[in-house]
Design an enzyme around this catalytic site. Structure first.
Site, PDB file in Angstrom:
ATOM      1  N   ARG A  76       0.852  -1.191   0.000  1.00 25.37           N
ATOM      2  CA  ARG A  76       0.000   0.000   0.000  1.00 25.37           C
ATOM      3  C   ARG A  76       0.892   1.246   0.000  1.00 25.37           C
ATOM      4  O   ARG A  76       1.675   1.448   0.927  1.00 25.37           O
ATOM      5  CB  ARG A  76      -0.897   0.003   1.243  1.00 25.37           C
ATOM      6  CG  ARG A  76      -1.660   1.293   1.414  1.00 25.37           C
ATOM      7  CD  ARG A  76      -2.617   1.246   2.605  1.00 25.37           C
ATOM      8  NE  ARG A  76      -3.277   2.524   2.733  1.00 25.37           N
ATOM      9  CZ  ARG A  76      -3.179   3.331   3.787  1.00 25.37           C
ATOM     10  NH1 ARG A  76      -2.476   2.969   4.852  1.00 25.37           N
ATOM     11  NH2 ARG A  76      -3.791   4.486   3.796  1.00 25.37           N
ATOM     12  N   HIS A 120      -3.199  10.809   1.048  1.00 27.29           N
ATOM     13  CA  HIS A 120      -2.619  10.547   2.360  1.00 27.29           C
ATOM     14  C   HIS A 120      -2.063  11.879   2.891  1.00 27.29           C
ATOM     15  O   HIS A 120      -0.874  12.031   3.142  1.00 27.29           O
ATOM     16  CB  HIS A 120      -1.537   9.465   2.277  1.00 27.29           C
ATOM     17  CG  HIS A 120      -1.227   8.779   3.576  1.00 27.29           C
ATOM     18  ND1 HIS A 120      -1.291   7.412   3.746  1.00 27.29           N
ATOM     19  CD2 HIS A 120      -0.845   9.274   4.772  1.00 27.29           C
ATOM     20  CE1 HIS A 120      -0.939   7.102   4.992  1.00 27.29           C
ATOM     21  NE2 HIS A 120      -0.659   8.233   5.637  1.00 27.29           N
ATOM     22  N   GLU A 165      -7.347   7.967   6.593  1.00 21.79           N
ATOM     23  CA  GLU A 165      -7.650   8.505   7.923  1.00 21.79           C
ATOM     24  C   GLU A 165      -8.197   9.929   7.889  1.00 21.79           C
ATOM     25  O   GLU A 165      -7.565  10.858   8.408  1.00 21.79           O
ATOM     26  CB  GLU A 165      -6.401   8.464   8.806  1.00 21.79           C
ATOM     27  CG  GLU A 165      -5.843   7.077   9.015  1.00 21.79           C
ATOM     28  CD  GLU A 165      -4.729   7.037  10.049  1.00 21.79           C
ATOM     29  OE1 GLU A 165      -4.230   8.114  10.435  1.00 21.79           O
ATOM     30  OE2 GLU A 165      -4.367   5.937  10.474  1.00 21.79           O
ATOM     31  N   ASN A 288      -7.237   1.227   9.859  1.00 20.08           N
ATOM     32  CA  ASN A 288      -5.962   1.432  10.538  1.00 20.08           C
ATOM     33  C   ASN A 288      -6.258   1.446  12.032  1.00 20.08           C
ATOM     34  O   ASN A 288      -7.192   2.125  12.470  1.00 20.08           O
ATOM     35  CB  ASN A 288      -5.329   2.786  10.177  1.00 20.08           C
ATOM     36  CG  ASN A 288      -4.915   2.865   8.719  1.00 20.08           C
ATOM     37  OD1 ASN A 288      -5.005   1.890   7.973  1.00 20.08           O
ATOM     38  ND2 ASN A 288      -4.448   4.039   8.311  1.00 20.08           N
ATOM     39  N   TYR A 290      -4.260   1.636  15.936  1.00 19.68           N
ATOM     40  CA  TYR A 290      -3.026   1.710  16.719  1.00 19.68           C
ATOM     41  C   TYR A 290      -3.253   1.574  18.226  1.00 19.68           C
ATOM     42  O   TYR A 290      -2.555   0.826  18.890  1.00 19.68           O
ATOM     43  CB  TYR A 290      -2.287   3.023  16.434  1.00 19.68           C
ATOM     44  CG  TYR A 290      -1.641   3.022  15.063  1.00 19.68           C
ATOM     45  CD1 TYR A 290      -0.413   2.421  14.840  1.00 19.68           C
ATOM     46  CD2 TYR A 290      -2.298   3.588  13.969  1.00 19.68           C
ATOM     47  CE1 TYR A 290       0.162   2.389  13.572  1.00 19.68           C
ATOM     48  CE2 TYR A 290      -1.723   3.564  12.700  1.00 19.68           C
ATOM     49  CZ  TYR A 290      -0.499   2.957  12.519  1.00 19.68           C
ATOM     50  OH  TYR A 290       0.066   2.917  11.266  1.00 19.68           O
ATOM     51  N   GLU A 348      -3.234  -0.495   8.059  1.00 16.79           N
ATOM     52  CA  GLU A 348      -2.080  -0.088   8.873  1.00 16.79           C
ATOM     53  C   GLU A 348      -2.227  -0.641  10.273  1.00 16.79           C
ATOM     54  O   GLU A 348      -3.293  -0.548  10.876  1.00 16.79           O
ATOM     55  CB  GLU A 348      -1.975   1.444   9.033  1.00 16.79           C
ATOM     56  CG  GLU A 348      -1.449   2.185   7.858  1.00 16.79           C
ATOM     57  CD  GLU A 348      -1.359   3.692   8.114  1.00 16.79           C
ATOM     58  OE1 GLU A 348      -1.098   4.111   9.259  1.00 16.79           O
ATOM     59  OE2 GLU A 348      -1.573   4.443   7.154  1.00 16.79           O
TER      60      GLU A 348
HETATM   61  C1  FCB Z   1      -1.118   6.836  10.859  1.00 16.20           C
HETATM   62  C2  FCB Z   1      -0.767   7.426   9.497  1.00 16.20           C
HETATM   63  C3  FCB Z   1       0.561   6.948   8.976  1.00 16.20           C
HETATM   64  C4  FCB Z   1       1.599   6.840  10.061  1.00 16.20           C
HETATM   65  C5  FCB Z   1       1.081   6.057  11.240  1.00 16.20           C
HETATM   66  C6  FCB Z   1       2.078   5.877  12.363  1.00 16.20           C
HETATM   67  O1  FCB Z   1      -2.034   7.663  11.503  1.00 16.20           O
HETATM   68  O2  FCB Z   1      -1.755   7.097   8.555  1.00 16.20           O
HETATM   69  O3  FCB Z   1       0.931   7.814   7.922  1.00 16.20           O
HETATM   70  O4  FCB Z   1       2.052   8.080  10.423  1.00 16.20           O
HETATM   71  O5  FCB Z   1      -0.061   6.700  11.748  1.00 16.20           O
END
Ligand code: FCB
Length: 443
Positions: A76, A120, A165, A288, A290, A348
């Site tokens: 990607r 992006h 995002e 995505n 985290y 992600e």
């Molecule tokens: C996400 C972004 C990516 C990267 C990661 C750590 O929010 O999409 O570009 O910075 O975090």
């Protein structure tokens, strides 16, 4: 009776144009808002910029080789809008197309399926000067650019991701000013939120009518907020956060409505047919994920709250982001239960840990391996419980320019020495390679 075709699960890695390409003023590329922002003193740590980044523009063949040895089936990447259309619209830059043509051809030659993200965050500066995403015209500008990119590359690129995002772009860029374009303006924040959706819907419609074989989707950052201090006001603000961050993008796309608590703030920007235009069928949803957010009420903040630090006793990455794979699983299960979700790709997931180059010349990043192992297992639990997930992309292939934090946060499977541009695969790279090889017969 015909049986549905078995979809192979795709293992991949992800990057983004401004974070890796460099070559910011080469071959006709014009500045994006991230060039402007990074060149404004003190906006980025140590005033670092993406001017050179990973020099991927010149080293992409080496980077594809790294991916080939890694064994990923998909990659990607994102397209720099101002490389193709320096002014954001109008005159095309042929040399910009040449770069992505070469990249895509080489990926395919290496047996890697390209997933192209159209936006992006690196909006052409020329369009920001016309109001950027605060201006409703962005829907047409974005859609024209999307069609152009897809017409040129879409004989080979099948998977198209509209936005990366949008919640992060709207919130960090327009409400708290931490990202480009660096605004702290409530009207710009709400206008941008709606116009991101509208631009996405307009582009989806235009692309669909061009070629029904394209697989069209978008990528949302989905995470949940909880009260940071146990107070009722913070709990209310955590719900507000969940509406603004998740609901304002999942809702209109998948159920045709904004969260009811937020609607009045968005109404000034919504015109009569907008919600129909936004609710477009998508072939897949990119997720995505985290961390979980800890939200604290802050009445004088623009949107009424702030993000608190992860509680001290919880496991964290070097970013202070909480490590909790079960939360990832639960986010996926909740998505599946609440919405009529199309197939999902995890576009992600990954972690920044402070990596050390050992005296043996290697990077023994056991913490990143443990992180990925935990999150992949959690994803698989969600799959076992019925969530239709078709692929997983590690953020990131290599260390890169991490926005306002510059080069400090190292997320890569491959270490990059930003002085010499030397790439060194970390232990996690070899671990991921072995995982992919071991799963290559799974479906
Ligand atoms: C996400 C972004 C990516 C990267 C990661 C750590 O929010 O999409 O570009 O910075 O975090």
């Amino acid at each position: 009776m015909s049986t549905p075709a078995i979809q192979p699960f795709l293992w991949g890695t992800a990057t983004a144009s401004y974070q890796i390409e460099g070559a910011v003023s080469e071959d006709g590329r014009a500045p994006s808002i991230w060039d402007t922002f990074a060149h404004t003193p003190h906006k980025v740590e140590r005033s670092e910029t993406g001017d050179l980044a990973c020099d991927h523009y010149h080293r992409y063949t080496e980077d594809i080789e790294l991916m080939r040895h890694l064994g990923v089936q998909a990659y990607r990447f994102s397209i720099s809008w101002s490389r193709l259309l320096p002014e954001g619209k109008g005159k095309e830059n042929g040399l910009g197309f040449d770069f992505y043509n070469r990249l895509v051809d080489d990926l395919l030659a290496a047996g890697i399926t390209p997933f192209a993200t159209l936006f992006h965050w690196d909006l052409p500066q020329a369009l920001q000067e016309r109001g950027g995403f605060s201006n409703r015209d962005i829907a047409g500008w974005f859609s024209d650019y999307a069609v152009l990119a897809a017409q040129r590359l879409g004989d080979r690129v099948k998977h198209w991701i509209m936005l990366n995002e949008p919640s992060v772009y709207a919130f960090l860029g327009h409400a708290i000013g931490l990202h480009a374009p660096g605004l702290t303006d409530l009207k710009a924040f709400f206008a941008t939120t709606h116009h991101l959706n509208l631009a996405q819907g307009t582009a989806l419609q235009a692309l669909r009518s061009n070629n029904t074989a394209w697989q069209l989707g978008t990528t949302l950052n989905v995470h949940r907020g909880v009260s940071a201090d146990g107070s009722k006001t913070s709990a209310i603000m955590a719900e507000r956060h969940n509406d603004l961050w998740n609901g304002c993008f999942l809702g209109p796309l998948l159920s045709g409505a904004y969260p009811s608590e937020i609607l009045s703030e968005l109404e000034p920007y919504i015109q009569s047919n907008d919600l129909n235009a936004i609710r477009q069928p998508v072939d897949f949803l990119g997720i995505n994920h985290y961390f979980r957010s800890y939200i604290r009420a802050k009445p004088d903040a623009l949107i009424g709250y702030e993000h608190a630090a992860t509680p001290a006793h919880l496991p964290k990455t070097s970013f202070g982001w909480e490590i909790d794979p079960s939360e990832f699983r639960d986010v996926l299960l909740e998505l599946h239960q609440r919405y009529q979700c199309p197939p999902i790709y995890i576009t992600e997931n990954g972690a920044y840990f402070d990596d050390q180059l050992s005296s043996d010349g290697k990077v023994h990043d056991a913490n990143r391996i443990a992180f990925l192992d935990g999150y992949i297992k959690a994803m698989n639990e969600a799959r076992d419980r019925g969530v239709d997930i078709r692929g997983y992309f590690v953020w990131s292939l290599m260390d890169n320019f991490e926005w306002a934090c510059g080069y400090r946060p190292t997320f890569g499977l491959v270490k990059v020495d930003f002085k010499t541009q030397k790439r060194t695969p970390k232990d996690s790279y070899f671990w991921y390679r072995d995982l992919i090889a071991s799963k290559s017969h799974d479906h």
